[in-house]
Design a protein around this motif. Sequence first.
Motif, PDB file in Angstrom:
ATOM      1  N   GLU A 113       0.951  -1.089  -0.060  1.00 31.34           N
ATOM      2  CA  GLU A 113       0.074   0.066   0.033  1.00 31.34           C
ATOM      3  C   GLU A 113       0.865   1.270  -0.067  1.00 31.34           C
ATOM      4  OE1 GLU A 113      -4.302   0.932   1.615  1.00 31.34           O
ATOM      5  OE2 GLU A 113      -3.083  -0.476   2.958  1.00 31.34           O
ATOM      6  N   GLY A 114       0.604   1.959  -0.966  1.00 31.20           N
ATOM      7  CA  GLY A 114       1.338   3.246  -0.906  1.00 31.20           C
ATOM      8  C   GLY A 114       0.573   4.473  -0.565  1.00 31.20           C
ATOM      9  N   LEU A 134      -5.806  -1.958  -1.785  1.00 27.75           N
ATOM     10  CA  LEU A 134      -4.692  -3.099  -1.774  1.00 27.75           C
ATOM     11  C   LEU A 134      -5.878  -4.201  -1.787  1.00 27.75           C
ATOM     12  CD1 LEU A 134      -2.123  -4.383  -0.952  1.00 27.75           C
ATOM     13  CD2 LEU A 134      -2.829  -4.143   1.467  1.00 27.75           C
ATOM     14  N   LYS A 135      -7.166  -4.218  -1.141  1.00 27.32           N
ATOM     15  CA  LYS A 135      -7.991  -5.127  -1.089  1.00 27.32           C
ATOM     16  C   LYS A 135      -8.513  -5.521  -2.651  1.00 27.32           C
ATOM     17  CE  LYS A 135     -12.383  -6.587   0.961  1.00 27.32           C
ATOM     18  NZ  LYS A 135     -13.654  -6.203   1.915  1.00 27.32           N
ATOM     19  N   ILE A 141      -5.528 -10.325  -8.304  1.00 20.13           N
ATOM     20  CA  ILE A 141      -4.802 -11.535  -8.116  1.00 20.13           C
ATOM     21  C   ILE A 141      -5.297 -12.753  -7.905  1.00 20.13           C
ATOM     22  CG2 ILE A 141      -2.485 -12.210  -7.105  1.00 20.13           C
ATOM     23  CD1 ILE A 141      -1.741  -9.447  -6.790  1.00 20.13           C
ATOM     24  N   ASN A 142      -6.252 -13.039  -6.840  1.00 19.84           N
ATOM     25  CA  ASN A 142      -6.887 -14.051  -6.618  1.00 19.84           C
ATOM     26  C   ASN A 142      -7.842 -14.590  -7.872  1.00 19.84           C
ATOM     27  OD1 ASN A 142      -5.879 -14.470  -3.862  1.00 19.84           O
ATOM     28  ND2 ASN A 142      -7.492 -13.175  -2.907  1.00 19.84           N
TER      29      ASN A 142
END
Length: 192
Positions: A113-114, A134-135, A141-142
């Motif tokens: 996270e940025g 991020l979530k 990706i999942n």
Amino acid sequence: MNIGKYVEEELMAFIPVYLNMKGNCTAIYTYKSGEIYIDKSLRSFLNCLGKYFLIDLKESRKHYGNLLNVNNLVPIPFNRENIFIPIKTRKPISRNDGALGYININYIDKIEEGLNGVNIFLKPNYKIKSLNTLKTVEKHINNGEIVRKFYDEREKGIYETIAFYDEYNKPATKGDIAILREELLKIKETLE
């Protein structure tokens, strides 16, 4: 445009960018050559990539979208090694501008996270900034990993079918016909 060149150089990601005096272009990240800018829109590059891999992008999105139960932002599997997830990388300036880039899940090293989004680190040493949370990035990706499993199962099924026909594409013997007759008689008895 020589799409094969980018695939051979291990295509890691492609994202939309604005370049001075050129406008809407695409930044391509390859493992072997690094970052390359081309004077094509991301949509044009994506369509060329689909043609190179001989897939219908619309049908692919529909098929895998139904499997994942999502309508938008569906991962695109070109083959087992090239499964790309959509990531929001910029805010569009005009109506037809694309905001999504695509990242090959095989090359994602880590995500952090940025300040204003998420940093996605690619192997060996590249960083792509995403405007997603991020979530959301983790979800994409999942979904990419799930698509890979579906893709593997589909490919396995195709090869099993080919093997089945190779094995049974031989002349029938009298014994084969006798076994078939017995099975048909059993089916007939259960129906009556």
